[in-house]
Design a protein around this motif. Structure first.
Motif, PDB file in Angstrom:
ATOM      1  N   THR A  41      50.290  46.390  42.280  1.00 45.47           N
ATOM      2  CA  THR A  41      49.910  44.985  42.350  1.00 45.47           C
ATOM      3  C   THR A  41      49.185  44.570  41.069  1.00 45.47           C
ATOM      4  O   THR A  41      48.213  45.200  40.677  1.00 45.47           O
ATOM      5  N   VAL A  42      49.696  43.508  40.449  1.00 45.98           N
ATOM      6  CA  VAL A  42      49.071  43.018  39.219  1.00 45.98           C
ATOM      7  C   VAL A  42      48.858  41.516  39.332  1.00 45.98           C
ATOM      8  O   VAL A  42      49.506  40.841  40.126  1.00 45.98           O
ATOM      9  N   ASP A  43      47.923  40.996  38.552  1.00 50.20           N
ATOM     10  CA  ASP A  43      47.814  39.549  38.401  1.00 50.20           C
ATOM     11  C   ASP A  43      47.274  39.237  37.004  1.00 50.20           C
ATOM     12  O   ASP A  43      47.013  40.150  36.223  1.00 50.20           O
ATOM     13  N   ALA A  44      47.118  37.956  36.710  1.00 49.13           N
ATOM     14  CA  ALA A  44      46.761  37.547  35.352  1.00 49.13           C
ATOM     15  C   ALA A  44      45.368  38.019  34.941  1.00 49.13           C
ATOM     16  O   ALA A  44      45.046  38.033  33.767  1.00 49.13           O
ATOM     17  N   TYR A  45      44.547  38.365  35.907  1.00 50.39           N
ATOM     18  CA  TYR A  45      43.163  38.688  35.565  1.00 50.39           C
ATOM     19  C   TYR A  45      42.839  40.169  35.693  1.00 50.39           C
ATOM     20  O   TYR A  45      41.687  40.568  35.628  1.00 50.39           O
ATOM     21  N   VAL A  46      43.880  40.980  35.876  1.00 53.67           N
ATOM     22  CA  VAL A  46      43.651  42.405  36.105  1.00 53.67           C
ATOM     23  C   VAL A  46      42.986  43.066  34.886  1.00 53.67           C
ATOM     24  O   VAL A  46      42.233  44.018  35.011  1.00 53.67           O
ATOM     25  N   GLY A  47      43.227  42.475  33.700  1.00 54.63           N
ATOM     26  CA  GLY A  47      42.649  43.045  32.483  1.00 54.63           C
ATOM     27  C   GLY A  47      41.139  42.936  32.451  1.00 54.63           C
ATOM     28  O   GLY A  47      40.456  43.812  31.905  1.00 54.63           O
ATOM     29  N   ASP A  48      40.601  41.855  33.005  1.00 56.10           N
ATOM     30  CA  ASP A  48      39.159  41.621  32.914  1.00 56.10           C
ATOM     31  C   ASP A  48      38.348  42.739  33.551  1.00 56.10           C
ATOM     32  O   ASP A  48      37.399  43.250  32.967  1.00 56.10           O
ATOM     33  N   THR A  49      38.750  43.106  34.783  1.00 51.60           N
ATOM     34  CA  THR A  49      38.014  44.166  35.480  1.00 51.60           C
ATOM     35  C   THR A  49      38.138  45.484  34.736  1.00 51.60           C
ATOM     36  O   THR A  49      37.140  46.193  34.536  1.00 51.60           O
ATOM     37  N   VAL A  50      39.374  45.788  34.346  1.00 49.57           N
ATOM     38  CA  VAL A  50      39.596  47.049  33.644  1.00 49.57           C
ATOM     39  C   VAL A  50      38.785  47.084  32.352  1.00 49.57           C
ATOM     40  O   VAL A  50      38.167  48.091  32.012  1.00 49.57           O
ATOM     41  N   ALA A  51      38.741  45.922  31.665  1.00 51.33           N
ATOM     42  CA  ALA A  51      38.020  45.876  30.397  1.00 51.33           C
ATOM     43  C   ALA A  51      36.535  46.134  30.604  1.00 51.33           C
ATOM     44  O   ALA A  51      35.916  46.880  29.837  1.00 51.33           O
ATOM     45  N   THR A  52      35.969  45.526  31.632  1.00 47.46           N
ATOM     46  CA  THR A  52      34.538  45.725  31.872  1.00 47.46           C
ATOM     47  C   THR A  52      34.233  47.212  32.026  1.00 47.46           C
ATOM     48  O   THR A  52      33.299  47.735  31.424  1.00 47.46           O
ATOM     49  N   VAL A  53      35.053  47.880  32.836  1.00 51.43           N
ATOM     50  CA  VAL A  53      34.807  49.297  33.072  1.00 51.43           C
ATOM     51  C   VAL A  53      35.075  50.112  31.802  1.00 51.43           C
ATOM     52  O   VAL A  53      34.328  51.034  31.470  1.00 51.43           O
TER      53      VAL A  53
END
Lengths: 312, 301, 261
Positions: free
Chosen positions: A231-243
């Motif tokens: 499951t992906v969406d347009a904002y999946v990068g934000d969470t991953v980036a924070t971590v």
């Protein structure tokens, strides 16, 4: 036993973060800037992988279907994601770095690429939203739900493959940094930008290479994310980036191996603390530790920096 | 005033206040990606001072108290935070905001993860005058010798030191006063919407506020005003225009245009929309006493 | 009142084991115009940096007007009455010409009331007027809409001198003020400095242009490899064998100046 299961899950999750953390750390180490196009590229690759596999690209779906068939569309997905991200990385290099020469050497000039990279983040997120919508997009994994278990601990095959693959990629990268001519040039720039230029390292040729390398790291990571979590969406990068940023800080900015260990550690910590105390509580100790590290020990937990902090 | 316009005006006012809070340290070259943290502090502190479960003070007392509370915290953390530079400072302030958010979510007496209702209501007749006051204060602040010191520190810290500028004190003052302004904005947010939750004040908010400031320009007090107004008004206006003209693609894709605009602005006008030279040229004649002296050395090397 | 405004005694400085300044002592006479010369890398700019507190010194003392300033932090040294210009122009690029000069006034305006005075809002306040007058006296315009670093080189050099002057220094340290200037510009600078000197300001100048030094200065200190090798009047300096040895074949400018004299 449940704890060990959680540890395993955390390690797998960390495997996804590792490459993103390495991408962040490479750009900071080489070019001294926090590149917010990294989450955008990660997300874009994940969405492209989904769209190619599921036949939801804006165009070219039939062509891919006729060449690869339904069975091997995931191969097409990998190719499409890698190629597109590599090309996009070159465009991004042009607009975040090439025009951003320090003019006065004042205190905010280093933020210019940061601002442009945020511009790119906005562009890509809304490009995806306006093409595929903002709802979560679900892909069907080409590998099914292959699992095996040792004792009672369950391992997912795609996750193991991803973890191994990301470690292999990163090891190859660090060997490349150590052993090849390109790697030596990269390190020369990172450590002593002025001297590197004097020694004849062609900075304007090297920087695009750095961008493509980090872009491909994000792309591989995004592809693996789609395969694993579906499951992906347009904002999946934000969470991953924070971590991933947290992992990078833990390992020390510019330290490739630090980013790997930091990324894996943060992944495990996240899963463990959600399991033990709940997701909301986890934020506090992690970021508290990072704040203290940034202020009092900016080299990270491991002290020594593989590639230094530099700028041209 | 229609409800819609009023709602937009409130968003604009809050954005402007937040932006000035980030601008003051940015004028001396400190990039603060922790706006959300200070906004959270202000919103929660004022809500608690005001709440019947808290100190039960009226809003006109709870908001200044929240500013003082935030000011003390900002002052205390400014010393370690200001040890960091460049990208480290960006990350440290970002980490600070995450810590604040982590604390707020875990404090049960301010509602924890469920959010916290705020009693007193601040409507547009409170928020607009306060915003104007913040703008005037910031213009005054930047016009003082302290403001001049901050701008000098931005350009060349060591030379500023040699001319007698106390660099650390100036930076601490800018950081703390900026945090207090963001606290003010946060309290107003809480009192206007009468409900706060820590998740609203996330990293995206911090990023956007920093963008307002850097795009508006950090050299003059016009910068944040222009940046925030532009960011808050233009996307909304574009949506309105696009929808009334039936351009669905523009309404949906306006943020793409916006991102493109950011990238191009950094290429062509990297110091932001408003610079000191532009301000001087626009205000030329108004404050100028006499023409520049004809200089016979103008042709020198 | 002491005869010497600046007294340097037994100054030492090393960077990473390399002795950059090695036991340097000299005095600068009150009201005098002293030049500090020497081949490239002799440590002239380092001495300026040590005097203004950019780096702490390893050993020795610095005394200005009878006050030991060895341990005074850099931002307070300017209030002792010492101000400088820089070898590579270091004007603030985002400040206007007048604002750059007003930065120079900072040493005299460190009280809270002065710090909170709205310089920019009141166009005719005394600080701004003083800055504009100082520029006018030096023959420099205010160039309101210009970026300072786009102004002609000679103008920027003079703005630096003006900026240093408005702090009301007793001692003015000038690091290669004539470098990169043409003949006319050099003469104008010399005129400006002579006027400054006539007002009673003591000048210590680092300079390569020997003609300029001879025309302006009444006393010369020569450094080589971080050591003082000579001090005396401009007439004596040419006869000193150590100075000749340090210069000949190592610095073309000096050799040329030597031939010309």
């Amino acid at each position: 036993m449940l704890i060990i299961q959680q540890l395993v899950n955390g390690l797998m999750l960390g495997g996804v973060y590792v490459m993103v953390a390495v991408a962040f750390t490479l750009i900071i180490g080489m070019l001294n800037f926090l590149n917010f196009t990294i989450p955008a590229l990660f997300m874009f690759a994940a969405v492209l992988m989904y769209a190619t596999m599921m036949g939801h690209l804006p165009f070219g779906n039939d062509l891919i279907l006729s060449v690869f068939g339904t069975e091997y569309r995931w191969v097409a997905g990998i190719i499409v994601a890698l190629v597109v991200i590599a090309l996009v990385s070159l465009v991004i290099e042009r607009f975040t770095y090439r025009y951003m020469k320090a003019k006065y050497g004042d205190a905010t000039e280093h933020a210019l690429p940061l601002v442009s990279s945020l511009g790119f983040l906005i562009i890509f997120e809304h490009l995806v939203v306006s093409t595929w919508g903002s709802d979560p997009l679900t892909a069907t994994s080409p590998f099914g739900q292959g699992t095996f278990s040792i004792d009672t601990i369950i391992f997912s095959v795609p996750q193991i493959v991803s973890l191994v693959l990301s470690l292999v990629v990163v090891v190859m990268l660090s060997v490349m940094l150590k052993a090849t001519k390109l790697g030596r040039a990269l390190r020369a720039i990172a450590e002593r930008p002025d001297t590197a230029i004097l020694m004849g390292v062609e900075v304007s040729r090297i920087v695009p290479v750095v961008y493509v390398i980090t872009g491909l790291l994000c792309a591989v990571s995004g592809i693996l994310f789609t395969i694993n979590y579906a499951t992906v969406d347009a904002y999946v990068g934000d969470t991953v980036a924070t971590v991933a940023i947290a992992g990078m800080v833990l390992g020390g900015l510019g330290n490739v191996w630090g980013a790997i260990i930091g990324g894996l550690f943060i992944g495990m910590l996240e899963v463990m603390s959600i399991y033990i105390v709940g997701a909301d509580f986890a934020k506090l100790p992690i970021w508290g530790l990072l704040l203290v590290l940034l202020v009092f020990k900016p080299t990270g937990l491991f002290g020594h920096t593989l590639i230094g902090k530099g700028k041209f | 005033m229609s409800g819609y316009i009023e709602a937009q005006l409130i968003i604009l006012c809050l954005s402007i206040i937040y932006a000035y809070g980030i601008f003051l340290p940015a004028a001396s070259g400190q990039l603060n990606l922790g706006a959300a943290g200070f906004i959270t502090l202000g919103a929660y502190a004022s809500a608690w001072f005001n709440a019947s479960t808290g100190a039960e003070l009226p809003m006109w007392l709870s908001i200044p108290l929240a500013m003082i509370f935030t000011g003390i915290i900002a002052f205390a953390i400014s010393f370690p935070i200001l040890r960091t530079r460049g990208v480290y400072m960006v990350l440290a302030t970002f980490a600070f905001a995450e810590v604040v958010s982590g604390v707020a979510i875990n404090l049960e007496f301010v509602g924890g993860a469920a959010g916290f209702p705020v009693d007193d209501h601040a409507d547009v007749t409170v928020i607009v005058p306060v915003t104007i006051a913040v703008i005037l204060f910031s213009f005054y602040f930047m016009s003082t010798r302290l403001g001049l010191s901050l701008r000098s520190i931005h350009d060349d810290e060591s030379v500023a030191t040699l001319f007698g500028v106390n660099v650390r004190t100036s930076k601490v003052v800018a950081f703390t006063v900026g945090a207090m302004l963001m606290s003010l904005g946060g309290s107003l947010y809480g009192h206007h919407y009468n409900y706060i939750e820590a998740q609203t004040f996330n990293v995206l908010l911090s990023i956007y506020i920093l963008l307002y400031v850097l795009m508006g320009g950090t050299q003059t007090a016009w910068g944040p005003l222009i940046g925030a107004t532009f960011f808050a008004v233009v996307p909304e206006a574009l949506r309105e225009i696009a929808e009334s003209a039936g351009l669905k693609w523009l309404a949906e894709g306006r943020f793409i245009l916006f991102g493109v605009f950011i990238v191009l602005l950094m290429v062509f006008r990297s110091e932001g929309v408003m610079t000191r030279t532009l301000q001087d040229r626009l205000g030329g004649g108004l404050f100028r006493r006499k023409k520049p002296i004809a200089d016979d050395m103008a042709g020198g090397s | 009142m002491t005869e010497h405004l600046l007294e340097i005694a037994g100054m030492h400085k090393s960077f990473g084991g390399l002795k950059v300044i090695d036991d340097v002592s000299f005095n600068v006479r009150r009201g005098g115009r002293t030049a500090l010369i020497g081949p490239n890398g002799a440590g002239k700019t380092t001495i300026f940096n040590l005097l203004t507190g950019v780096y702490p010194i390893d050993a020795g003392t610095i005394t200005v007007d009878g006050q030991d300033i060895t341990d005074v932090p850099p931002q307070d040294r300017v209030t002792v009455g010492m101000s400088r210009s820089f070898q590579n122009i270091r004007l603030m690029p985002h400040l206007s010409t007048v604002e750059n000069v007003m930065l120079g006034q900072h040493a005299r305006a460190r009280k809270l009331g002065d710090l909170l005075f709205p310089l920019g809002m009141l166009p005719r306040n005394r600080w701004r007027q003083a800055a504009e007058e100082a520029l006018e006296n030096a023959g420099v315009g205010t160039y309101p809409g210009e970026i300072v670093s786009n102004l002609p080189y000679g103008v920027q050099k003079r703005i630096e001198v003006v900026r240093a002057m408005v702090s009301d220094p007793k001692l003015l340290l000038l690091d290669e003020p004539a470098a990169g200037l043409n003949k006319t510009e050099t003469n104008q600078l010399q005129e400006l400095l002579e006027r400054v000197s006539d007002q009673g300001v003591t000048i210590l100048v680092v300079e390569h242009d020997m003609q300029f030094v001879r025309d302006l200065c009444d006393y010369i200190v020569v450094l080589n490899f971080g050591r003082k090798i000579f001090e005396g009047t401009p007439d004596e300096v040419h006869k000193d064998p150590a100075v000749l040895e340090a210069y000949l074949g190592t610095d073309e400018d000096a050799a040329e100046a030597e031939n010309a004299s």
